[in-house]
Design a protein around this motif. Sequence first.
Motif, PDB file in Angstrom:
ATOM      1  N   LYS A  72     -37.060  38.118 -20.286  1.00 43.45           N
ATOM      2  CA  LYS A  72     -36.922  39.636 -19.764  1.00 43.45           C
ATOM      3  C   LYS A  72     -37.362  40.451 -20.889  1.00 43.45           C
ATOM      4  N   SER A  73     -38.454  41.368 -20.730  1.00 37.51           N
ATOM      5  CA  SER A  73     -38.640  42.610 -21.372  1.00 37.51           C
ATOM      6  C   SER A  73     -38.843  43.799 -21.249  1.00 37.51           C
ATOM      7  N   ALA A  74     -38.756  45.008 -22.696  1.00 39.84           N
ATOM      8  CA  ALA A  74     -39.221  46.542 -21.759  1.00 39.84           C
ATOM      9  C   ALA A  74     -39.765  46.601 -23.418  1.00 39.84           C
ATOM     10  N   LYS A  75     -40.489  47.323 -23.089  1.00 37.88           N
ATOM     11  CA  LYS A  75     -41.857  47.779 -23.835  1.00 37.88           C
ATOM     12  C   LYS A  75     -41.559  49.758 -24.143  1.00 37.88           C
ATOM     13  N   LYS A  76     -42.127  50.415 -24.635  1.00 35.29           N
ATOM     14  CA  LYS A  76     -42.487  51.551 -24.745  1.00 35.29           C
ATOM     15  C   LYS A  76     -43.283  52.059 -25.586  1.00 35.29           C
ATOM     16  N   TYR A  77     -44.156  52.867 -25.616  1.00 33.84           N
ATOM     17  CA  TYR A  77     -45.429  53.582 -26.607  1.00 33.84           C
ATOM     18  C   TYR A  77     -44.644  54.500 -27.707  1.00 33.84           C
ATOM     19  N   LEU A  78     -44.966  53.780 -28.773  1.00 35.97           N
ATOM     20  CA  LEU A  78     -44.296  55.183 -29.559  1.00 35.97           C
ATOM     21  C   LEU A  78     -44.904  56.333 -29.498  1.00 35.97           C
ATOM     22  N   PRO A  79     -44.414  57.536 -29.841  1.00 37.37           N
ATOM     23  CA  PRO A  79     -45.268  59.273 -29.053  1.00 37.37           C
ATOM     24  C   PRO A  79     -46.616  59.356 -30.845  1.00 37.37           C
ATOM     25  N   ARG A  80     -46.312  58.953 -31.169  1.00 38.44           N
ATOM     26  CA  ARG A  80     -47.073  59.237 -32.228  1.00 38.44           C
ATOM     27  C   ARG A  80     -48.264  57.851 -32.148  1.00 38.44           C
ATOM     28  N   ASN A  81     -48.020  57.064 -31.714  1.00 40.22           N
ATOM     29  CA  ASN A  81     -49.110  55.227 -31.936  1.00 40.22           C
ATOM     30  C   ASN A  81     -48.805  55.015 -30.498  1.00 40.22           C
ATOM     31  N   LYS A  82     -49.294  56.267 -29.722  1.00 37.54           N
ATOM     32  CA  LYS A  82     -49.959  55.207 -28.241  1.00 37.54           C
ATOM     33  C   LYS A  82     -51.350  54.400 -28.118  1.00 37.54           C
ATOM     34  N   SER A 101     -52.539  48.374 -30.476  1.00 36.11           N
ATOM     35  CA  SER A 101     -51.110  49.156 -29.367  1.00 36.11           C
ATOM     36  C   SER A 101     -50.150  49.510 -30.876  1.00 36.11           C
ATOM     37  N   VAL A 102     -49.147  49.971 -30.638  1.00 37.33           N
ATOM     38  CA  VAL A 102     -47.426  50.268 -31.390  1.00 37.33           C
ATOM     39  C   VAL A 102     -46.750  50.589 -30.496  1.00 37.33           C
ATOM     40  N   ARG A 103     -45.662  49.866 -30.010  1.00 42.50           N
ATOM     41  CA  ARG A 103     -44.956  49.660 -28.653  1.00 42.50           C
ATOM     42  C   ARG A 103     -43.980  49.004 -30.202  1.00 42.50           C
ATOM     43  N   LEU A 104     -42.105  49.842 -29.532  1.00 39.97           N
ATOM     44  CA  LEU A 104     -40.805  49.681 -29.224  1.00 39.97           C
ATOM     45  C   LEU A 104     -41.010  48.641 -28.255  1.00 39.97           C
ATOM     46  N   GLU A 105     -40.549  47.434 -28.481  1.00 41.96           N
ATOM     47  CA  GLU A 105     -40.345  45.894 -27.404  1.00 41.96           C
ATOM     48  C   GLU A 105     -38.568  45.638 -27.925  1.00 41.96           C
ATOM     49  N   TYR A 106     -38.165  45.172 -26.882  1.00 41.36           N
ATOM     50  CA  TYR A 106     -36.553  44.388 -27.227  1.00 41.36           C
ATOM     51  C   TYR A 106     -36.961  42.862 -25.671  1.00 41.36           C
ATOM     52  N   GLU A 107     -36.898  41.359 -26.479  1.00 38.95           N
ATOM     53  CA  GLU A 107     -37.142  40.852 -25.435  1.00 38.95           C
ATOM     54  C   GLU A 107     -35.627  40.032 -25.546  1.00 38.95           C
ATOM     55  N   ALA A 108     -35.343  38.954 -24.937  1.00 37.40           N
ATOM     56  CA  ALA A 108     -34.105  38.382 -24.613  1.00 37.40           C
ATOM     57  C   ALA A 108     -34.318  37.367 -23.228  1.00 37.40           C
ATOM     58  N   PRO A 109     -34.134  36.088 -23.655  1.00 40.83           N
ATOM     59  CA  PRO A 109     -33.990  34.883 -22.368  1.00 40.83           C
ATOM     60  C   PRO A 109     -32.996  35.597 -21.067  1.00 40.83           C
ATOM     61  N   VAL A 110     -33.269  34.788 -20.581  1.00 44.91           N
ATOM     62  CA  VAL A 110     -32.251  35.107 -18.734  1.00 44.91           C
ATOM     63  C   VAL A 110     -32.720  33.504 -18.297  1.00 44.91           C
ATOM     64  N   THR A 111     -30.965  33.708 -17.221  1.00 41.40           N
ATOM     65  CA  THR A 111     -31.101  32.670 -16.667  1.00 41.40           C
ATOM     66  C   THR A 111     -32.019  32.633 -16.002  1.00 41.40           C
TER      67      THR A 111
END
Length: 188
Positions: free
Chosen positions: A66-76, A82-92
Motif C-alpha cells: 500500500k502506498s501514497a505519493k505526493k508531488y513536492l510543491p517546488r518540485n512538481k 519527478s520528485v515526490r514524497l512517498e511511503y509504502e508498506a506491506p499489507v496482508t
Amino acid sequence: KKEIELKYLLSSQQDFCLFEKFLEPFACGAQKKFRQENFYFDTATLKLKKNGVSVRLRKQNNSYLKSAKKYLPRNKHRKNLSVRLEYEAPVTRSIANLLKDQLVSPIEVFSFLPVHSAEDESTKQSLLRSMKNSVTTGVQLIGSFSNTRISFPIHLLNETVVVEFDHARYPQSQEIYEIEVEFDSERS
C-alpha cells in the motif's frame, strides 16, 4: 522519504528491446522479473490527483504493498523527472481484498501502516495530512492496470543503478513501454 525518478516512455516494444540490449554490457547483477497489478484510489472528481496525491495498492507476485505519493510543491513533475514524497508498506492479502472490494477506506488503511523509523513516521504523517486535507469521504477504486517489470542493475559512473523496464497493459488493449530509474534520496 523522497522518490526521485526519471521515467521515459518508449514508442514501441522494439525500442524497449533495443534499450535493454544497449544496457547489457553495463549489467552488474541478475535481472528480476515481477508481475504487478496496480489499483488506484481517488474520489469520483479526482480530488486527490488535483492536490498532487496518488494512493495505490500494488500486488507484486504474491505480496501486496500500500502506498501514497505526493508531488513536492517546488518540485512538481518536470518533463521526465519527478520528485515526490512517498511511503509504502506491506499489507496482508485480507486487507488488500477489503480494499479492492471497497469495504475499507484506503486512507484509514494507510494510517495503520507500520513504520520503522522517525523518518518513516514523519513521511507517513505528512502524506496522511495531505490525503485528509484533500478529501473527507468518497474515496473509491478508480482504476487498475497490470504490468510486467524487469529490474536490471547496471554499473554506471562508479555507481550501481537499477533500471526498470515496464510493459503495462491498460483497459481497451492499450500497451505502454517505459523505462524508470529511481535515485536514492539520501544522496541527492
